[in-house]
Write a protein that holds these residues in place. Structure first.
Motif, PDB file in Angstrom:
ATOM      1  N   THR A  91       0.849  -1.194   0.000  1.00 53.85           N
ATOM      2  CA  THR A  91       0.000   0.000   0.000  1.00 53.85           C
ATOM      3  C   THR A  91       0.882   1.241   0.000  1.00 53.85           C
ATOM      4  O   THR A  91       1.828   1.348   0.783  1.00 53.85           O
ATOM      5  CB  THR A  91      -0.914   0.028   1.231  1.00 53.85           C
ATOM      6  OG1 THR A  91      -1.681  -1.178   1.288  1.00 53.85           O
ATOM      7  CG2 THR A  91      -1.865   1.215   1.168  1.00 53.85           C
ATOM      8  N   GLN A 112      -7.523  -0.657  -7.248  1.00 53.28           N
ATOM      9  CA  GLN A 112      -6.185  -0.337  -6.754  1.00 53.28           C
ATOM     10  C   GLN A 112      -6.001   1.128  -6.358  1.00 53.28           C
ATOM     11  O   GLN A 112      -5.005   1.462  -5.730  1.00 53.28           O
ATOM     12  CB  GLN A 112      -5.138  -0.662  -7.837  1.00 53.28           C
ATOM     13  CG  GLN A 112      -5.083  -2.115  -8.239  1.00 53.28           C
ATOM     14  CD  GLN A 112      -6.050  -2.454  -9.358  1.00 53.28           C
ATOM     15  OE1 GLN A 112      -6.849  -1.610  -9.781  1.00 53.28           O
ATOM     16  NE2 GLN A 112      -5.991  -3.683  -9.850  1.00 53.28           N
ATOM     17  N   GLU A 156      -3.058   0.529  -3.959  1.00 54.07           N
ATOM     18  CA  GLU A 156      -2.906  -0.789  -3.372  1.00 54.07           C
ATOM     19  C   GLU A 156      -2.574  -1.790  -4.467  1.00 54.07           C
ATOM     20  O   GLU A 156      -3.280  -1.870  -5.482  1.00 54.07           O
ATOM     21  CB  GLU A 156      -4.186  -1.204  -2.644  1.00 54.07           C
ATOM     22  CG  GLU A 156      -4.554  -0.253  -1.517  1.00 54.07           C
ATOM     23  CD  GLU A 156      -5.849  -0.641  -0.827  1.00 54.07           C
ATOM     24  OE1 GLU A 156      -5.833  -1.622  -0.058  1.00 54.07           O
ATOM     25  OE2 GLU A 156      -6.862   0.016  -1.069  1.00 54.07           O
ATOM     26  N   LEU A 157      -1.517  -2.558  -4.258  1.00 58.16           N
ATOM     27  CA  LEU A 157      -1.074  -3.519  -5.253  1.00 58.16           C
ATOM     28  C   LEU A 157      -1.883  -4.810  -5.093  1.00 58.16           C
ATOM     29  O   LEU A 157      -1.453  -5.773  -4.463  1.00 58.16           O
ATOM     30  CB  LEU A 157       0.417  -3.795  -5.114  1.00 58.16           C
ATOM     31  CG  LEU A 157       1.036  -4.649  -6.227  1.00 58.16           C
ATOM     32  CD1 LEU A 157       0.840  -3.990  -7.587  1.00 58.16           C
ATOM     33  CD2 LEU A 157       2.512  -4.878  -5.942  1.00 58.16           C
ATOM     34  N   ARG A 208      -7.193  -7.459  -9.924  1.00 59.36           N
ATOM     35  CA  ARG A 208      -8.630  -7.294 -10.152  1.00 59.36           C
ATOM     36  C   ARG A 208      -9.384  -8.580  -9.785  1.00 59.36           C
ATOM     37  O   ARG A 208     -10.528  -8.561  -9.371  1.00 59.36           O
ATOM     38  CB  ARG A 208      -8.890  -6.930 -11.616  1.00 59.36           C
ATOM     39  CG  ARG A 208      -8.385  -5.540 -11.986  1.00 59.36           C
ATOM     40  CD  ARG A 208      -8.738  -5.202 -13.428  1.00 59.36           C
ATOM     41  NE  ARG A 208      -8.276  -3.876 -13.780  1.00 59.36           N
ATOM     42  CZ  ARG A 208      -8.967  -2.760 -13.556  1.00 59.36           C
ATOM     43  NH1 ARG A 208     -10.143  -2.839 -12.969  1.00 59.36           N
ATOM     44  NH2 ARG A 208      -8.484  -1.588 -13.907  1.00 59.36           N
TER      45      ARG A 208
END
Length: 307
Positions: free
Chosen positions: A50, A264, A293-294, A297
């Motif tokens: 994050t 993200q 945020e990594l 989907r």
């Protein structure tokens, strides 16, 4: 005309004293999006990388008022271990301070639904004071030494108990009493700062299938000063748009909004309206926060929380 100038000068001086002794550490209206700067145990708690960026300009229209920029990055790195980096820059009057802290957390299970994280942080603060930017200091003292530079160590710790829909944490940002810029006494550039204690908490309630209520609180205690508390109430619609309000005791009321542009990426904005007499001399405070945020989907967010 001269009386008005004196009145404004007095207010600005009062503002400077208030900024230092009631706000020794940077303050944030959107603290629920910027938790790592409050509590080191937060590092890695979301379960993925994050990145947060925040910009705050306080008391717009008043010369020398605080401006703050922060950047935080945190991530889990191993089982039960999280790491984080926090960088903050703050300017008040002729002073500029940079905070750089490394954060470490270790997490254990606390029942079937919650975890308890322990955090420590270490780093330093660089303090620069350039008296050529101001004119209220005694000229004889001002020209004796125009620039003051200091490096000050930082050691802090915190605990953070959290589940999918609630959290509570307690932290001491720095155990070391350290020097900082002193507006109150022109004979001394730097004074010793007192230790801070932060308590933070929040919870998520379902009001309907599409609406969630997210109250939060941040309480700040400094020995010898009044307790400052931020009470926030936010409503999230369809897990995308958040709208709310907050109140900071004896200081301001605020409006908050955020938008989850993509799984993200989130952007948030807050406007503070000053409730003290300073409201006559500024047009409010603006704060913008960006969060990345990594996450994929496919997996999406673990929950609709924003903490």
């Amino acid at each position: 005309m001269i009386q008005n100038i004196k009145k404004i000068f007095t207010i600005v001086t009062m503002l400077s004293v208030t900024a230092v002794f009631a706000q020794q550490d940077p303050q944030y209206t959107q603290y629920m999006y910027n938790t790592l700067t409050v509590n080191s145990a937060y590092a890695g708690s979301l379960g993925h990388l994050t990145i947060n960026g925040l910009y705050r300009t306080q008391w717009v229209g008043l010369d020398g008022a605080p401006t703050t920029q922060s950047f935080t990055l945190d991530t889990p790195v191993a089982k039960n271990v999280g790491l984080g980096l926090s960088i903050v820059n703050e300017e008040i009057g002729p002073s500029e301070e940079q905070y750089i802290d490394a954060n470490f957390s270790y997490t254990i299970k606390s029942g079937n639904t919650h975890k308890l994280s322990f955090g420590i942080k270490g780093g330093g603060r660089v303090v620069n004071i350039d008296w050529t930017k101001g004119s209220h200091r005694d000229p004889d003292v001002e020209f004796r030494e125009n620039v003051t530079n200091k490096f000050l160590p930082v050691v802090g710790a915190g605990m953070y108990w959290h589940g999918e829909r609630d959290y509570i944490g307690i932290a001491v940002p720095n155990f070391l009493t350290k020097e900082r810029y002193n507006y109150d006494d022109i004979a001394d550039d730097l004074v010793n700062e007192r230790m801070h204690l932060y308590l933070i908490g929040g919870i998520v309630f379902d009001l309907s299938a599409h609406t969630k209520f997210k109250p939060a609180v941040l309480v700040k205690y400094v020995a010898g000063a009044p307790i400052i508390a931020d009470f926030s109430a936010n409503f999230m619609f369809n897990n995308v748009f958040t709208l709310g309000a907050s109140y900071r005791t004896s200081d301001s009321v605020s409006a908050l909004a955020s938008l989850q542009i993509a799984p993200q990426f989130m952007v948030g904005y807050a406007y503070d309206y000053t409730t003290t007499e300073l409201q006559n001399y500024n047009s409010g405070t603006h704060e913008i926060v960006l969060r990345f945020e990594l996450i994929s989907r496919k997996n999406g967010l673990k929950s609709p929380r924003f903490f």
